[in-house]
Design an enzyme around this catalytic site. Structure first.
Site, PDB file in Angstrom:
ATOM      1  N   GLU A 190       0.813  -1.224   0.000  1.00 56.53           N
ATOM      2  CA  GLU A 190       0.000   0.000   0.000  1.00 56.53           C
ATOM      3  C   GLU A 190       0.844   1.271   0.000  1.00 56.53           C
ATOM      4  OE1 GLU A 190      -2.739  -0.424   3.285  1.00 56.53           O
ATOM      5  OE2 GLU A 190      -3.413  -2.380   2.590  1.00 56.53           O
ATOM      6  N   ASN A 241       2.017  -5.214  -3.121  1.00 57.28           N
ATOM      7  CA  ASN A 241       0.622  -5.541  -2.795  1.00 57.28           C
ATOM      8  C   ASN A 241      -0.168  -4.258  -2.508  1.00 57.28           C
ATOM      9  OD1 ASN A 241      -1.401  -7.583  -2.048  1.00 57.28           O
ATOM     10  ND2 ASN A 241      -1.137  -6.865   0.067  1.00 57.28           N
ATOM     11  N   HIS A 289     -10.652  -6.247  -1.830  1.00 54.52           N
ATOM     12  CA  HIS A 289     -11.680  -6.070  -0.787  1.00 54.52           C
ATOM     13  C   HIS A 289     -12.869  -5.377  -1.457  1.00 54.52           C
ATOM     14  CE1 HIS A 289      -9.043  -7.229   2.490  1.00 54.52           C
ATOM     15  NE2 HIS A 289      -8.124  -6.368   2.078  1.00 54.52           N
ATOM     16  N   GLU A 295      -6.175 -10.710  -0.765  1.00 52.37           N
ATOM     17  CA  GLU A 295      -6.955 -10.469   0.462  1.00 52.37           C
ATOM     18  C   GLU A 295      -8.439 -10.450   0.144  1.00 52.37           C
ATOM     19  OE1 GLU A 295      -5.515  -7.002   2.571  1.00 52.37           O
ATOM     20  OE2 GLU A 295      -3.419  -7.491   2.143  1.00 52.37           O
ATOM     21  N   ASP A 306     -12.191 -10.487  -0.106  1.00 50.57           N
ATOM     22  CA  ASP A 306     -13.455 -10.620   0.624  1.00 50.57           C
ATOM     23  C   ASP A 306     -14.478  -9.733  -0.062  1.00 50.57           C
ATOM     24  OD1 ASP A 306     -12.552  -8.173   1.647  1.00 50.57           O
ATOM     25  OD2 ASP A 306     -12.407  -8.875   3.712  1.00 50.57           O
TER      26      ASP A 306
HETATM   27  O1  G3I Z   1      -4.667  -8.060  19.251  1.00 51.77           O
HETATM   28  C1  G3I Z   1      -5.197  -6.813  19.762  1.00 51.77           C
HETATM   29  C2  G3I Z   1      -5.946  -7.048  21.034  1.00 51.77           C
HETATM   30  O2  G3I Z   1      -5.043  -7.509  22.014  1.00 51.77           O
HETATM   31  C3  G3I Z   1      -6.605  -5.749  21.456  1.00 51.77           C
HETATM   32  O3  G3I Z   1      -7.375  -5.968  22.584  1.00 51.77           O
HETATM   33  C4  G3I Z   1      -7.477  -5.224  20.345  1.00 51.77           C
HETATM   34  C5  G3I Z   1      -8.110  -3.865  20.695  1.00 51.77           C
HETATM   35  O4  G3I Z   1      -8.258  -3.034  19.579  1.00 51.77           O
HETATM   36  O5  G3I Z   1      -6.707  -5.046  19.183  1.00 51.77           O
HETATM   37  C6  G3I Z   1      -6.133  -6.244  18.722  1.00 51.77           C
HETATM   38  O6  G3I Z   1      -5.375  -5.982  17.571  1.00 51.77           O
HETATM   39  C7  G3I Z   1      -6.114  -5.703  16.397  1.00 51.77           C
HETATM   40  C8  G3I Z   1      -5.652  -6.688  15.324  1.00 51.77           C
HETATM   41  O7  G3I Z   1      -6.267  -6.377  14.116  1.00 51.77           O
HETATM   42  C9  G3I Z   1      -5.976  -8.138  15.676  1.00 51.77           C
HETATM   43  O8  G3I Z   1      -7.333  -8.321  15.769  1.00 51.77           O
HETATM   44  C10 G3I Z   1      -5.830  -4.306  15.962  1.00 51.77           C
HETATM   45  O9  G3I Z   1      -6.391  -3.382  16.894  1.00 51.77           O
HETATM   46  C11 G3I Z   1      -6.424  -4.057  14.615  1.00 51.77           C
HETATM   47  O10 G3I Z   1      -5.987  -2.783  14.144  1.00 51.77           O
HETATM   48  C12 G3I Z   1      -5.937  -5.108  13.633  1.00 51.77           C
HETATM   49  O11 G3I Z   1      -6.580  -4.898  12.409  1.00 51.77           O
HETATM   50  C13 G3I Z   1      -5.947  -5.479  11.306  1.00 51.77           C
HETATM   51  C14 G3I Z   1      -5.691  -4.424  10.243  1.00 51.77           C
HETATM   52  O12 G3I Z   1      -5.124  -5.033   9.099  1.00 51.77           O
HETATM   53  C15 G3I Z   1      -4.734  -3.382  10.733  1.00 51.77           C
HETATM   54  O13 G3I Z   1      -4.537  -2.405   9.798  1.00 51.77           O
HETATM   55  C16 G3I Z   1      -6.874  -6.545  10.753  1.00 51.77           C
HETATM   56  O14 G3I Z   1      -6.984  -7.614  11.681  1.00 51.77           O
HETATM   57  C17 G3I Z   1      -6.320  -7.073   9.430  1.00 51.77           C
HETATM   58  O15 G3I Z   1      -7.279  -7.894   8.830  1.00 51.77           O
HETATM   59  C18 G3I Z   1      -6.028  -5.921   8.508  1.00 51.77           C
HETATM   60  O16 G3I Z   1      -5.454  -6.432   7.338  1.00 51.77           O
HETATM   61  C19 G3I Z   1      -5.164  -5.478   6.317  1.00 51.77           C
HETATM   62  C20 G3I Z   1      -3.955  -5.988   5.568  1.00 51.77           C
HETATM   63  O17 G3I Z   1      -2.907  -6.222   6.445  1.00 51.77           O
HETATM   64  C21 G3I Z   1      -3.538  -5.006   4.479  1.00 51.77           C
HETATM   65  N1  G3I Z   1      -4.648  -4.704   3.607  1.00 51.77           N
HETATM   66  C22 G3I Z   1      -5.871  -4.273   4.257  1.00 51.77           C
HETATM   67  C23 G3I Z   1      -6.298  -5.303   5.298  1.00 51.77           C
HETATM   68  C24 G3I Z   1      -7.626  -4.939   5.895  1.00 51.77           C
HETATM   69  O18 G3I Z   1      -7.550  -3.750   6.613  1.00 51.77           O
END
Ligand code: G3I
Length: 466
Positions: free
Chosen positions: A173, A216, A252, A281, A283
Protein backbone atom coordinates in the site's frame (compact mmCIF):
# COMPACT_ATOMS: atom_id res chain seq x y z
CA UNK A 1 32.04 -71.63 -18.57
CA UNK A 2 29.66 -68.72 -19.00
CA UNK A 3 29.55 -67.12 -15.59
CA UNK A 4 27.09 -64.53 -16.91
CA UNK A 5 24.37 -67.13 -17.44
CA UNK A 6 22.29 -66.49 -14.33
CA UNK A 7 22.27 -62.72 -14.92
CA UNK A 8 21.50 -63.10 -18.66
CA UNK A 9 18.76 -65.57 -17.89
CA UNK A 10 17.26 -63.25 -15.33
CA UNK A 11 17.36 -60.36 -17.80
CA UNK A 12 15.72 -62.41 -20.55
CA UNK A 13 13.07 -63.70 -18.18
CA UNK A 14 12.41 -60.15 -16.97
CA UNK A 15 12.05 -58.87 -20.57
CA UNK A 16 9.70 -61.72 -21.47
CA UNK A 17 7.55 -61.02 -18.43
CA UNK A 18 7.50 -57.31 -19.28
CA UNK A 19 6.40 -58.09 -22.84
CA UNK A 20 3.66 -60.39 -21.57
CA UNK A 21 2.43 -57.80 -19.08
CA UNK A 22 2.45 -55.09 -21.77
CA UNK A 23 0.43 -57.32 -24.12
CA UNK A 24 -2.09 -57.94 -21.37
CA UNK A 25 -2.43 -54.23 -20.64
CA UNK A 26 -2.83 -53.36 -24.31
CA UNK A 27 -5.42 -56.10 -24.76
CA UNK A 28 -7.41 -55.04 -21.73
CA UNK A 29 -7.14 -51.40 -22.70
CA UNK A 30 -8.46 -52.10 -26.17
CA UNK A 31 -11.47 -53.98 -24.83
CA UNK A 32 -12.30 -51.35 -22.22
CA UNK A 33 -11.69 -48.42 -24.57
CA UNK A 34 -13.98 -50.01 -27.13
CA UNK A 35 -16.61 -50.23 -24.41
CA UNK A 36 -16.01 -46.52 -23.71
CA UNK A 37 -15.49 -46.92 -20.00
CA UNK A 38 -11.77 -46.69 -19.39
CA UNK A 39 -10.15 -43.76 -17.69
CA UNK A 40 -6.56 -43.19 -18.85
CA UNK A 41 -5.92 -40.05 -16.90
CA UNK A 42 -6.85 -38.60 -13.55
CA UNK A 43 -9.00 -37.21 -12.16
CA UNK A 44 -11.93 -39.62 -12.43
CA UNK A 45 -14.02 -37.05 -10.58
CA UNK A 46 -13.55 -33.44 -9.58
CA UNK A 47 -11.87 -32.41 -6.33
CA UNK A 48 -14.16 -31.52 -3.46
CA UNK A 49 -12.27 -28.80 -1.58
CA UNK A 50 -11.20 -25.30 -2.53
CA UNK A 51 -7.50 -26.07 -2.21
CA UNK A 52 -7.61 -29.34 -4.14
CA UNK A 53 -9.77 -27.85 -6.91
CA UNK A 54 -7.43 -24.88 -7.24
CA UNK A 55 -4.44 -27.24 -7.26
CA UNK A 56 -6.01 -29.14 -10.15
CA UNK A 57 -5.88 -25.82 -11.99
CA UNK A 58 -2.24 -25.26 -11.01
CA UNK A 59 -3.11 -22.65 -8.41
CA UNK A 60 -3.38 -22.28 -4.65
CA UNK A 61 -6.43 -21.24 -2.66
CA UNK A 62 -5.45 -19.70 0.63
CA UNK A 63 -6.83 -17.90 3.65
CA UNK A 64 -5.58 -15.24 6.02
CA UNK A 65 -5.03 -16.88 9.38
CA UNK A 66 -4.80 -15.54 12.92
CA UNK A 67 -2.57 -17.56 15.25
CA UNK A 68 -4.96 -16.95 18.13
CA UNK A 69 -7.71 -18.98 16.45
CA UNK A 70 -5.71 -22.06 15.53
CA UNK A 71 -6.68 -23.66 18.85
CA UNK A 72 -10.38 -23.54 17.91
CA UNK A 73 -11.10 -26.94 16.43
CA UNK A 74 -13.67 -25.84 13.84
CA UNK A 75 -11.39 -23.03 12.71
CA UNK A 76 -8.41 -25.35 12.32
CA UNK A 77 -10.37 -28.16 10.69
CA UNK A 78 -12.00 -25.81 8.16
CA UNK A 79 -8.62 -24.29 7.38
CA UNK A 80 -6.91 -27.65 7.08
CA UNK A 81 -9.64 -29.25 4.97
CA UNK A 82 -10.33 -26.47 2.52
CA UNK A 83 -7.21 -24.37 2.04
CA UNK A 84 -3.73 -25.06 0.75
CA UNK A 85 -2.10 -21.71 1.50
CA UNK A 86 -2.08 -19.24 4.39
CA UNK A 87 -1.21 -15.62 5.00
CA UNK A 88 -0.65 -14.51 8.61
CA UNK A 89 -3.25 -11.76 9.02
CA UNK A 90 -1.24 -9.62 11.47
CA UNK A 91 1.55 -11.76 12.92
CA UNK A 92 4.33 -10.87 10.45
CA UNK A 93 3.71 -7.14 10.48
CA UNK A 94 6.42 -4.85 11.79
CA UNK A 95 4.68 -4.07 15.09
CA UNK A 96 4.28 -7.79 15.75
CA UNK A 97 7.82 -8.96 14.99
CA UNK A 98 9.99 -5.94 15.86
CA UNK A 99 8.14 -3.75 18.32
CA UNK A 100 11.51 -2.85 19.86
CA UNK A 101 14.37 -2.01 17.54
CA UNK A 102 16.41 -5.03 16.50
CA UNK A 103 14.67 -7.29 19.00
CA UNK A 104 12.63 -9.82 17.06
CA UNK A 105 9.67 -11.83 18.28
CA UNK A 106 8.54 -14.47 15.84
CA UNK A 107 6.38 -16.51 18.23
CA UNK A 108 2.90 -16.07 16.71
CA UNK A 109 4.12 -15.99 13.14
CA UNK A 110 6.15 -19.18 13.72
CA UNK A 111 3.01 -20.85 15.02
CA UNK A 112 1.23 -20.19 11.73
CA UNK A 113 4.22 -21.16 9.60
CA UNK A 114 4.74 -24.46 11.38
CA UNK A 115 1.02 -25.25 11.23
CA UNK A 116 1.08 -24.57 7.49
CA UNK A 117 4.23 -26.59 6.95
CA UNK A 118 2.72 -29.51 8.82
CA UNK A 119 -0.18 -29.50 6.38
CA UNK A 120 1.85 -28.86 3.24
CA UNK A 121 0.37 -25.40 2.74
CA UNK A 122 2.12 -22.51 1.02
CA UNK A 123 2.79 -19.40 3.12
CA UNK A 124 2.52 -15.84 1.85
CA UNK A 125 4.57 -13.46 3.96
CA UNK A 126 2.68 -10.29 4.85
CA UNK A 127 4.23 -7.72 5.03
CA UNK A 128 7.71 -6.17 5.33
CA UNK A 129 7.38 -2.46 4.58
CA UNK A 130 4.00 -0.82 5.23
CA UNK A 131 3.03 2.58 6.59
CA UNK A 132 0.53 1.00 9.01
CA UNK A 133 1.06 -1.20 12.06
CA UNK A 134 4.49 0.35 12.44
CA UNK A 135 5.87 0.65 15.96
CA UNK A 136 6.32 4.22 17.17
CA UNK A 137 10.11 4.10 17.19
CA UNK A 138 10.27 3.79 13.39
CA UNK A 139 8.63 7.17 12.86
CA UNK A 140 11.20 8.91 15.06
CA UNK A 141 14.31 7.88 13.11
CA UNK A 142 16.47 10.11 10.92
CA UNK A 143 16.66 9.26 7.21
CA UNK A 144 19.96 7.38 7.49
CA UNK A 145 18.83 5.47 10.51
CA UNK A 146 15.47 4.65 8.95
CA UNK A 147 17.20 3.26 5.84
CA UNK A 148 19.31 0.89 7.91
CA UNK A 149 16.34 -0.04 10.13
CA UNK A 150 14.24 -0.88 7.04
CA UNK A 151 16.97 -2.99 5.49
CA UNK A 152 17.71 -4.70 8.79
CA UNK A 153 14.02 -5.49 9.29
CA UNK A 154 13.65 -6.97 5.80
CA UNK A 155 16.84 -8.98 6.11
CA UNK A 156 16.25 -10.41 9.58
CA UNK A 157 12.63 -11.35 8.97
CA UNK A 158 13.26 -12.91 5.58
CA UNK A 159 16.28 -14.82 6.78
CA UNK A 160 14.31 -16.19 9.73
CA UNK A 161 11.79 -17.64 7.29
CA UNK A 162 14.23 -18.54 4.52
CA UNK A 163 12.96 -21.46 2.46
CA UNK A 164 9.51 -21.38 4.10
CA UNK A 165 7.79 -18.53 2.30
CA UNK A 166 6.34 -18.80 -1.17
CA UNK A 167 5.93 -15.06 -1.73
CA UNK A 168 6.51 -11.93 0.35
CA UNK A 169 4.51 -8.73 0.20
CA UNK A 170 7.73 -6.72 0.31
CA UNK A 171 6.01 -3.35 0.11
CA UNK A 172 2.34 -2.86 0.92
CA UNK A 173 0.00 0.00 0.00
CA UNK A 174 2.60 2.58 -1.04
CA UNK A 175 0.29 4.55 -3.33
CA UNK A 176 -2.45 7.06 -2.56
CA UNK A 177 -6.08 6.50 -3.40
CA UNK A 178 -7.74 8.78 -5.93
CA UNK A 179 -6.62 10.25 -9.18
CA UNK A 180 -3.19 11.64 -8.26
CA UNK A 181 -1.20 8.47 -8.83
CA UNK A 182 1.12 9.76 -6.11
CA UNK A 183 2.96 7.80 -3.44
CA UNK A 184 1.36 7.72 -0.02
CA UNK A 185 2.95 9.72 2.75
CA UNK A 186 4.76 7.46 5.23
CA UNK A 187 7.98 7.62 7.23
CA UNK A 188 9.65 5.73 4.35
CA UNK A 189 8.29 7.94 1.58
CA UNK A 190 8.73 11.17 3.47
CA UNK A 191 12.30 10.52 4.59
CA UNK A 192 13.74 8.24 1.92
CA UNK A 193 11.82 9.38 -1.17
CA UNK A 194 10.54 7.26 -4.08
CA UNK A 195 13.67 5.10 -4.08
CA UNK A 196 12.72 3.29 -0.88
CA UNK A 197 10.52 0.80 -2.74
CA UNK A 198 13.30 -0.20 -5.09
CA UNK A 199 15.73 -0.44 -2.18
CA UNK A 200 13.32 -2.66 -0.26
CA UNK A 201 13.01 -5.07 -3.20
CA UNK A 202 16.78 -5.21 -3.76
CA UNK A 203 17.35 -5.89 -0.06
CA UNK A 204 14.65 -8.56 -0.10
CA UNK A 205 16.21 -10.41 -3.03
CA UNK A 206 19.57 -10.42 -1.29
CA UNK A 207 17.99 -11.73 1.93
CA UNK A 208 16.13 -14.71 0.42
CA UNK A 209 16.57 -15.32 -3.28
CA UNK A 210 14.09 -18.24 -3.14
CA UNK A 211 10.99 -16.24 -2.25
CA UNK A 212 8.86 -14.45 -4.81
CA UNK A 213 8.83 -10.72 -4.17
CA UNK A 214 5.47 -8.96 -4.51
CA UNK A 215 4.10 -5.45 -4.40
CA UNK A 216 0.62 -5.54 -2.79
CA UNK A 217 -2.16 -2.92 -2.79
CA UNK A 218 -5.92 -2.28 -2.70
CA UNK A 219 -8.16 -0.24 -5.03
CA UNK A 220 -5.85 -1.36 -7.81
CA UNK A 221 -8.16 -4.19 -8.91
CA UNK A 222 -9.45 -2.44 -12.03
CA UNK A 223 -7.77 -0.06 -14.44
CA UNK A 224 -7.67 3.32 -12.66
CA UNK A 225 -5.23 6.08 -11.74
CA UNK A 226 -3.88 4.15 -8.76
CA UNK A 227 -3.35 0.90 -10.64
CA UNK A 228 -1.85 2.91 -13.53
CA UNK A 229 0.73 4.31 -11.10
CA UNK A 230 1.57 0.82 -9.77
CA UNK A 231 1.71 -0.45 -13.35
CA UNK A 232 4.20 2.28 -14.30
CA UNK A 233 6.37 1.39 -11.31
CA UNK A 234 6.37 -2.34 -12.11
CA UNK A 235 7.12 -1.63 -15.78
CA UNK A 236 10.03 0.59 -14.76
CA UNK A 237 11.31 -2.08 -12.32
CA UNK A 238 11.20 -4.76 -14.99
CA UNK A 239 12.94 -2.46 -17.50
CA UNK A 240 15.75 -1.64 -15.06
CA UNK A 241 16.15 -5.09 -13.56
CA UNK A 242 14.85 -4.21 -10.11
CA UNK A 243 13.82 -7.60 -8.66
CA UNK A 244 10.03 -7.94 -8.58
CA UNK A 245 8.20 -11.20 -9.25
CA UNK A 246 4.57 -10.56 -8.49
CA UNK A 247 1.84 -8.05 -7.84
CA UNK A 248 -0.88 -8.67 -5.26
CA UNK A 249 -4.39 -7.36 -5.76
CA UNK A 250 -6.08 -7.24 -2.37
CA UNK A 251 -9.65 -7.31 -3.75
CA UNK A 252 -11.68 -6.07 -0.79
CA UNK A 253 -15.08 -5.57 -2.39
CA UNK A 254 -18.49 -4.31 -1.32
CA UNK A 255 -21.42 -2.46 -2.88
CA UNK A 256 -19.48 0.82 -3.03
CA UNK A 257 -16.47 -0.96 -4.48
CA UNK A 258 -17.75 -3.92 -6.52
CA UNK A 259 -15.66 -6.30 -8.60
CA UNK A 260 -14.64 -4.09 -11.55
CA UNK A 261 -15.70 -5.18 -15.03
CA UNK A 262 -12.11 -4.87 -16.21
CA UNK A 263 -10.72 -6.95 -13.36
CA UNK A 264 -9.39 -9.71 -15.61
CA UNK A 265 -8.02 -7.24 -18.12
CA UNK A 266 -6.20 -5.41 -15.34
CA UNK A 267 -4.67 -8.63 -13.98
CA UNK A 268 -3.64 -9.52 -17.53
CA UNK A 269 -1.92 -6.21 -18.25
CA UNK A 270 0.26 -6.67 -15.17
CA UNK A 271 0.95 -10.30 -16.09
CA UNK A 272 2.00 -9.08 -19.53
CA UNK A 273 4.78 -7.09 -17.84
CA UNK A 274 6.34 -10.42 -16.87
CA UNK A 275 5.19 -10.76 -13.26
CA UNK A 276 2.88 -13.22 -11.56
CA UNK A 277 -0.36 -11.82 -10.25
CA UNK A 278 -2.14 -13.00 -7.12
CA UNK A 279 -5.44 -12.18 -5.45
CA UNK A 280 -4.20 -11.61 -1.95
CA UNK A 281 -6.95 -10.47 0.46
CA UNK A 282 -10.22 -11.33 -1.20
CA UNK A 283 -13.45 -10.62 0.62
CA UNK A 284 -16.79 -9.45 -0.75
CA UNK A 285 -19.44 -8.02 1.55
CA UNK A 286 -22.98 -9.27 1.01
CA UNK A 287 -24.84 -12.54 1.01
CA UNK A 288 -26.65 -15.12 -1.07
CA UNK A 289 -26.51 -15.28 -4.82
CA UNK A 290 -25.24 -11.72 -5.37
CA UNK A 291 -22.19 -12.41 -3.21
CA UNK A 292 -21.76 -15.82 -4.84
CA UNK A 293 -21.83 -14.36 -8.33
CA UNK A 294 -19.18 -11.77 -7.45
CA UNK A 295 -16.94 -14.44 -5.96
CA UNK A 296 -17.43 -16.54 -9.07
CA UNK A 297 -16.41 -13.59 -11.25
CA UNK A 298 -13.19 -13.11 -9.27
CA UNK A 299 -12.24 -16.78 -9.50
CA UNK A 300 -13.06 -16.89 -13.22
CA UNK A 301 -10.84 -13.86 -13.79
CA UNK A 302 -7.90 -15.50 -12.04
CA UNK A 303 -8.40 -18.77 -13.91
CA UNK A 304 -8.43 -16.86 -17.17
CA UNK A 305 -5.05 -15.25 -16.54
CA UNK A 306 -2.29 -17.82 -16.92
CA UNK A 307 0.04 -15.97 -14.56
CA UNK A 308 -2.58 -15.63 -11.82
CA UNK A 309 -0.97 -18.15 -9.51
CA UNK A 310 -3.46 -18.19 -6.66
CA UNK A 311 -6.17 -16.61 -4.57
CA UNK A 312 -6.33 -15.89 -0.85
CA UNK A 313 -9.50 -14.96 1.04
CA UNK A 314 -9.02 -12.60 3.96
CA UNK A 315 -10.16 -14.99 6.65
CA UNK A 316 -11.67 -18.43 7.19
CA UNK A 317 -15.00 -17.39 8.69
CA UNK A 318 -17.25 -14.33 8.91
CA UNK A 319 -16.94 -14.72 12.69
CA UNK A 320 -13.38 -13.34 12.67
CA UNK A 321 -13.38 -11.16 9.57
CA UNK A 322 -11.92 -7.64 9.96
CA UNK A 323 -15.33 -6.51 8.69
CA UNK A 324 -17.45 -9.22 10.20
CA UNK A 325 -20.74 -7.31 9.97
CA UNK A 326 -20.43 -7.34 6.18
CA UNK A 327 -20.27 -11.19 6.19
CA UNK A 328 -17.68 -11.12 3.39
CA UNK A 329 -16.22 -14.63 3.53
CA UNK A 330 -17.04 -18.15 2.31
CA UNK A 331 -17.95 -19.71 5.67
CA UNK A 332 -20.49 -18.11 7.98
CA UNK A 333 -19.96 -17.53 11.69
CA UNK A 334 -20.93 -21.15 12.39
CA UNK A 335 -18.52 -22.44 9.75
CA UNK A 336 -21.39 -23.39 7.42
CA UNK A 337 -20.57 -23.18 3.73
CA UNK A 338 -22.26 -20.19 2.11
CA UNK A 339 -23.64 -20.00 -1.45
CA UNK A 340 -20.42 -18.19 -2.37
CA UNK A 341 -18.48 -21.27 -1.28
CA UNK A 342 -20.44 -23.48 -3.68
CA UNK A 343 -19.86 -21.05 -6.52
CA UNK A 344 -16.14 -20.75 -5.84
CA UNK A 345 -15.81 -24.52 -5.66
CA UNK A 346 -17.71 -25.15 -8.88
CA UNK A 347 -15.91 -22.30 -10.66
CA UNK A 348 -12.65 -23.95 -9.66
CA UNK A 349 -13.96 -27.11 -11.31
CA UNK A 350 -14.55 -28.87 -8.02
CA UNK A 351 -17.66 -30.69 -7.02
CA UNK A 352 -19.32 -31.00 -3.68
CA UNK A 353 -22.22 -29.56 -1.84
CA UNK A 354 -22.44 -26.13 -0.36
CA UNK A 355 -25.20 -25.34 2.09
CA UNK A 356 -26.60 -22.72 -0.23
CA UNK A 357 -26.61 -22.84 -3.98
CA UNK A 358 -24.28 -22.03 -6.78
CA UNK A 359 -25.53 -18.53 -7.40
CA UNK A 360 -29.03 -18.54 -8.76
CA UNK A 361 -30.45 -15.29 -10.09
CA UNK A 362 -34.09 -16.04 -10.58
CA UNK A 363 -35.22 -13.38 -8.12
CA UNK A 364 -38.10 -15.63 -7.05
CA UNK A 365 -36.11 -17.66 -4.55
CA UNK A 366 -35.43 -20.27 -7.22
CA UNK A 367 -31.95 -21.71 -6.79
CA UNK A 368 -29.88 -24.48 -8.25
CA UNK A 369 -26.46 -25.95 -7.67
CA UNK A 370 -24.10 -27.88 -9.91
CA UNK A 371 -21.63 -30.67 -9.48
CA UNK A 372 -19.12 -31.56 -12.14
CA UNK A 373 -17.65 -35.02 -12.76
CA UNK A 374 -15.23 -36.30 -15.36
CA UNK A 375 -16.88 -39.57 -16.30
CA UNK A 376 -14.35 -40.93 -18.80
CA UNK A 377 -11.00 -39.97 -20.31
CA UNK A 378 -9.02 -41.00 -23.36
CA UNK A 379 -5.65 -39.81 -24.50
CA UNK A 380 -7.15 -37.06 -26.69
CA UNK A 381 -10.51 -36.32 -25.05
CA UNK A 382 -12.68 -36.73 -21.99
CA UNK A 383 -16.35 -36.71 -21.08
CA UNK A 384 -17.66 -34.25 -18.51
CA UNK A 385 -21.01 -34.41 -16.75
CA UNK A 386 -22.73 -31.58 -14.90
CA UNK A 387 -25.57 -32.40 -12.54
CA UNK A 388 -28.01 -29.58 -11.89
CA UNK A 389 -29.97 -29.77 -8.63
CA UNK A 390 -32.91 -27.55 -7.70
CA UNK A 391 -32.66 -25.80 -4.32
CA UNK A 392 -35.31 -25.32 -1.69
CA UNK A 393 -38.12 -24.75 -4.16
CA UNK A 394 -39.18 -26.16 -7.52
CA UNK A 395 -37.66 -24.45 -10.55
CA UNK A 396 -39.00 -24.10 -14.09
CA UNK A 397 -35.78 -23.26 -15.91
CA UNK A 398 -32.01 -23.29 -15.43
CA UNK A 399 -28.78 -22.36 -17.20
CA UNK A 400 -25.14 -23.26 -16.52
CA UNK A 401 -22.02 -21.81 -18.09
CA UNK A 402 -19.08 -24.09 -18.83
CA UNK A 403 -15.80 -22.43 -19.79
CA UNK A 404 -13.04 -24.37 -21.50
CA UNK A 405 -9.39 -23.49 -21.43
CA UNK A 406 -8.18 -22.91 -24.99
CA UNK A 407 -7.16 -24.92 -27.02
CA UNK A 408 -9.69 -27.40 -25.65
CA UNK A 409 -12.92 -27.67 -27.66
CA UNK A 410 -16.23 -29.41 -27.07
CA UNK A 411 -16.92 -31.91 -29.86
CA UNK A 412 -20.36 -33.09 -28.78
CA UNK A 413 -22.95 -32.57 -26.04
CA UNK A 414 -25.98 -34.51 -24.82
CA UNK A 415 -29.06 -33.96 -22.66
CA UNK A 416 -28.97 -30.18 -23.00
CA UNK A 417 -29.25 -27.34 -25.45
CA UNK A 418 -25.92 -25.49 -25.80
CA UNK A 419 -25.07 -22.04 -27.13
CA UNK A 420 -21.61 -20.55 -27.55
CA UNK A 421 -19.90 -17.20 -27.17
CA UNK A 422 -17.82 -15.81 -30.01
CA UNK A 423 -14.57 -17.33 -28.70
CA UNK A 424 -16.09 -20.79 -28.86
CA UNK A 425 -14.78 -21.47 -25.36
CA UNK A 426 -17.79 -20.53 -23.26
CA UNK A 427 -20.79 -22.79 -23.53
CA UNK A 428 -24.11 -21.88 -21.94
CA UNK A 429 -26.14 -25.02 -21.42
CA UNK A 430 -29.92 -24.83 -21.04
CA UNK A 431 -32.49 -27.60 -20.72
CA UNK A 432 -33.53 -29.62 -23.72
CA UNK A 433 -37.19 -28.65 -23.67
CA UNK A 434 -38.83 -28.56 -20.27
CA UNK A 435 -36.45 -27.34 -17.52
CA UNK A 436 -38.75 -28.02 -14.58
CA UNK A 437 -37.23 -29.65 -11.55
CA UNK A 438 -39.01 -30.41 -8.27
CA UNK A 439 -37.40 -29.24 -5.01
CA UNK A 440 -34.08 -31.03 -4.62
CA UNK A 441 -34.49 -32.93 -7.91
CA UNK A 442 -31.57 -33.30 -10.35
CA UNK A 443 -30.87 -33.61 -14.02
CA UNK A 444 -27.56 -34.01 -15.84
CA UNK A 445 -26.03 -32.97 -19.13
CA UNK A 446 -22.79 -34.12 -20.68
CA UNK A 447 -20.18 -33.17 -23.19
CA UNK A 448 -17.01 -34.48 -24.81
CA UNK A 449 -13.97 -32.23 -24.73
CA UNK A 450 -11.12 -32.63 -27.23
CA UNK A 451 -8.10 -31.71 -25.10
CA UNK A 452 -5.83 -30.62 -27.98
CA UNK A 453 -2.97 -31.29 -25.60
CA UNK A 454 -4.27 -29.32 -22.61
CA UNK A 455 -5.02 -31.23 -19.38
CA UNK A 456 -7.12 -28.34 -17.95
CA UNK A 457 -10.39 -29.00 -16.14
CA UNK A 458 -13.38 -26.99 -17.44
CA UNK A 459 -14.72 -24.18 -15.28
CA UNK A 460 -18.36 -24.74 -14.36
CA UNK A 461 -19.89 -21.37 -13.51
CA UNK A 462 -22.79 -20.69 -11.21
CA UNK A 463 -26.19 -22.18 -11.90
CA UNK A 464 -28.99 -19.71 -12.58
CA UNK A 465 -32.59 -20.74 -12.01
CA UNK A 466 -36.08 -19.32 -12.36
O1 G3I B 1 -4.67 -8.06 19.25
C1 G3I B 1 -5.20 -6.81 19.76
C2 G3I B 1 -5.95 -7.05 21.03
O2 G3I B 1 -5.04 -7.51 22.01
C3 G3I B 1 -6.60 -5.75 21.46
O3 G3I B 1 -7.37 -5.97 22.58
C4 G3I B 1 -7.48 -5.22 20.35
C5 G3I B 1 -8.11 -3.87 20.69
O4 G3I B 1 -8.26 -3.03 19.58
O5 G3I B 1 -6.71 -5.05 19.18
C6 G3I B 1 -6.13 -6.24 18.72
O6 G3I B 1 -5.37 -5.98 17.57
C7 G3I B 1 -6.11 -5.70 16.40
C8 G3I B 1 -5.65 -6.69 15.32
O7 G3I B 1 -6.27 -6.38 14.12
C9 G3I B 1 -5.98 -8.14 15.68
O8 G3I B 1 -7.33 -8.32 15.77
C10 G3I B 1 -5.83 -4.31 15.96
O9 G3I B 1 -6.39 -3.38 16.89
C11 G3I B 1 -6.42 -4.06 14.62
O10 G3I B 1 -5.99 -2.78 14.14
C12 G3I B 1 -5.94 -5.11 13.63
O11 G3I B 1 -6.58 -4.90 12.41
C13 G3I B 1 -5.95 -5.48 11.31
C14 G3I B 1 -5.69 -4.42 10.24
O12 G3I B 1 -5.12 -5.03 9.10
C15 G3I B 1 -4.73 -3.38 10.73
O13 G3I B 1 -4.54 -2.41 9.80
C16 G3I B 1 -6.87 -6.54 10.75
O14 G3I B 1 -6.98 -7.61 11.68
C17 G3I B 1 -6.32 -7.07 9.43
O15 G3I B 1 -7.28 -7.89 8.83
C18 G3I B 1 -6.03 -5.92 8.51
O16 G3I B 1 -5.45 -6.43 7.34
C19 G3I B 1 -5.16 -5.48 6.32
C20 G3I B 1 -3.96 -5.99 5.57
O17 G3I B 1 -2.91 -6.22 6.44
C21 G3I B 1 -3.54 -5.01 4.48
N1 G3I B 1 -4.65 -4.70 3.61
C22 G3I B 1 -5.87 -4.27 4.26
C23 G3I B 1 -6.30 -5.30 5.30
C24 G3I B 1 -7.63 -4.94 5.90
O18 G3I B 1 -7.55 -3.75 6.61
Amino acid sequence: MNTNFPREYATLRHRALRRARKALVIGATGILAAAGVISFSAPASAASTLGASAAAKGRYFGSAVAAGHLGESQYASTLDTEFNAVTPENEMKWDAVESTRNSFNFGSADQIVSHAQGKGMKVRGHTLVWYSQLPGWVGGLSAGDLRSAMNNHITKVMQHYQGKIYAWDVVNEAFQDGSSGARRSSPFQDKLGNGYIEEAFRTARAADSGAKLCYNDYNTDGVNAKSDAVYAMVKDFKARGVPIDCVGFQSHFNSQSPVPSDYRANLQRFADLGVDVQITELDIEGSGSAQATSYGNVVTACLNVTRCTGMTVWGVTDKYSWRSSGTPLLFDSNYAKKPAYATVLSTLGGSGSGSGGGGSTGGSGATCTTTYTRTASWSDRYNGQVTVTAGNSAISDWAVQVTLASPQKVSTTWSGSPSWDSSGNVMTMKPNGNGSLATGASTSFGFTVMTNGSPAVPTVGSCTAS
